[in-house]
Motif scaffolding. Structure first.
Motif, PDB file in Angstrom:
ATOM      1  N   LEU A  83      -6.378   4.130  -1.756  1.00 40.86           N
ATOM      2  CA  LEU A  83      -7.022   2.851  -1.413  1.00 40.86           C
ATOM      3  C   LEU A  83      -8.532   3.006  -1.431  1.00 40.86           C
ATOM      4  O   LEU A  83      -9.082   3.913  -0.817  1.00 40.86           O
ATOM      5  CB  LEU A  83      -6.574   2.393  -0.025  1.00 40.86           C
ATOM      6  N   GLN A 129       0.803   4.283  -2.682  1.00 46.23           N
ATOM      7  CA  GLN A 129       0.368   5.600  -2.227  1.00 46.23           C
ATOM      8  C   GLN A 129       1.416   6.660  -2.544  1.00 46.23           C
ATOM      9  O   GLN A 129       1.078   7.811  -2.823  1.00 46.23           O
ATOM     10  CB  GLN A 129       0.068   5.564  -0.728  1.00 46.23           C
ATOM     11  N   LEU A 149      -7.298  -0.134  -5.650  1.00 48.55           N
ATOM     12  CA  LEU A 149      -6.765   1.222  -5.601  1.00 48.55           C
ATOM     13  C   LEU A 149      -7.286   1.999  -6.808  1.00 48.55           C
ATOM     14  O   LEU A 149      -7.685   1.411  -7.809  1.00 48.55           O
ATOM     15  CB  LEU A 149      -5.237   1.205  -5.624  1.00 48.55           C
ATOM     16  N   LEU A 154       0.823  -1.209   0.000  1.00 47.49           N
ATOM     17  CA  LEU A 154       0.000   0.000   0.000  1.00 47.49           C
ATOM     18  C   LEU A 154       0.862   1.267   0.000  1.00 47.49           C
ATOM     19  O   LEU A 154       0.619   2.201  -0.772  1.00 47.49           O
ATOM     20  CB  LEU A 154      -0.923  -0.018   1.219  1.00 47.49           C
TER      21      LEU A 154
END
Length: 301
Positions: free
Chosen positions: A281, A275, A295, A271
């Motif tokens: 997310l 990001q 995502l 993640l």
């Protein structure tokens, strides 16, 4: 229900290693150099120890296997013992068939082996695969998570769709069947592409799913069709992290990606990597020890 047992021409053996969780993907890749499929099983949940198993023809690929394991040992810093056991071909197929019954996934999908000759459950999209090479094709948490995720984002009606590392082609076929859109399915392994093409023909999806051999985001066909509205990447945690920048670059604004092939414990690592590339997310889907992430790429103002 009748099981159709077919014979294998040569003797088979099961090879396996037992490793800590952080080294699973390294040794999965090593066994995968000669085994068409590699199974991952939790050996000790308290200590995060996993057993990896592959089935191959006896005597096949010994030099390649030795080289791959030597490299894996060097990278990981451990040297797990390689276990071998004879595997009765008919018995293995029978056990495979028994372990691969009709799989009902989410609200829309059913995965069935070619060995099943009864009538499938009505009112579902049925995808048929050869149970002899179907490990991880519905009974595996990562695959199930991806198909459930696909159901959740279907309302966004993506038009340009990519299955990166398509394997058997199950996710590409699921997307093609559910969305009635063309899907590009790409894999770096030639045997995977061949299997995917056979599965696409078997399921009557030749007009929707295009299977091609290619090296990830470097593939000419991917570059030509990018950016994508939906990308599947059911691979492994660390390769996903390494490809995060390329993924974000090739995802259209508002586009979505379904990531899997990662353990639930690896969610933070995967993640964070995505990001950092500006992806957000939408949802986590947990299936046993495995996770799938939805995502999306925000639209620019």
């Amino acid at each position: 229900m009748t099981l159709k047992i077919k014979r294998h021409a040569t003797a088979l053996e099961t090879i396996s290693v037992v490793v800590p969780e952080e080294h699973v993907e390294i040794f999965e890749n090593a066994l995968g150099t000669i085994c068409p499929t590699v199974g991952i099983f939790e050996e000790d949940s308290d200590k995060n120890i996993w057993r990896l198993e592959g089935i191959k023809d006896v005597g096949y690929g010994e030099e390649e296997l030795a080289n791959a394991l030597t490299l894996a040992n060097s990278i990981s810093g451990i040297s797990p013992e390689l276990h071998r056991k004879a595997t009765e071909s008919d018995g293995w197929l029978a056990r495979t068939y028994e372990a691969f019954p009709e799989q009902v996934i989410g609200k829309r999908f059913i995965i069935r082996g070619t060995h099943l000759d009864d009538t499938p459950t009505p009112s579902h999209l049925v995808l048929t695969l050869d149970a002899g090479v179907a490990f991880g094709s519905g009974e595996h948490g990562s695959t199930r998570g991806c198909l459930i995720a696909l159901e959740k984002i279907a309302h966004s009606k993506p038009k340009r769709i990519l299955d990166l590392g398509c394997g058997s082609g199950i996710l590409a076929m699921g997307a093609g069947a559910l969305l009635n859109k063309k899907v590009l399915a790409v894999d770096i392994e030639p045997w995977s592409v061949r299997a995917a093409k056979q599965n696409v023909i078997r399921n009557g999806l030749r007009n929707l799913v295009i299977c091609e051999h290619g090296n990830g985001w470097l593939s000419p066909s991917i570059r030509k069709k990018a950016p994508f509205d939906l990308v599947f990447a059911n691979i492994l945690a660390r390769p996903l992290c390494k490809m995060a920048k390329d993924l974000a670059k090739n995802l259209a604004p508002g586009g979505k990606v379904i990531l899997s092939g990662l353990l639930a414990t690896q969610i933070p690592m995967v993640l964070i990597a995505h990001q950092r590339q500006g992806l957000k997310l939408q949802e986590k889907i947990i299936q046993g020890s495995w996770a799938a992430l939805i995502l999306y790429k925000p639209t620019t103002s």
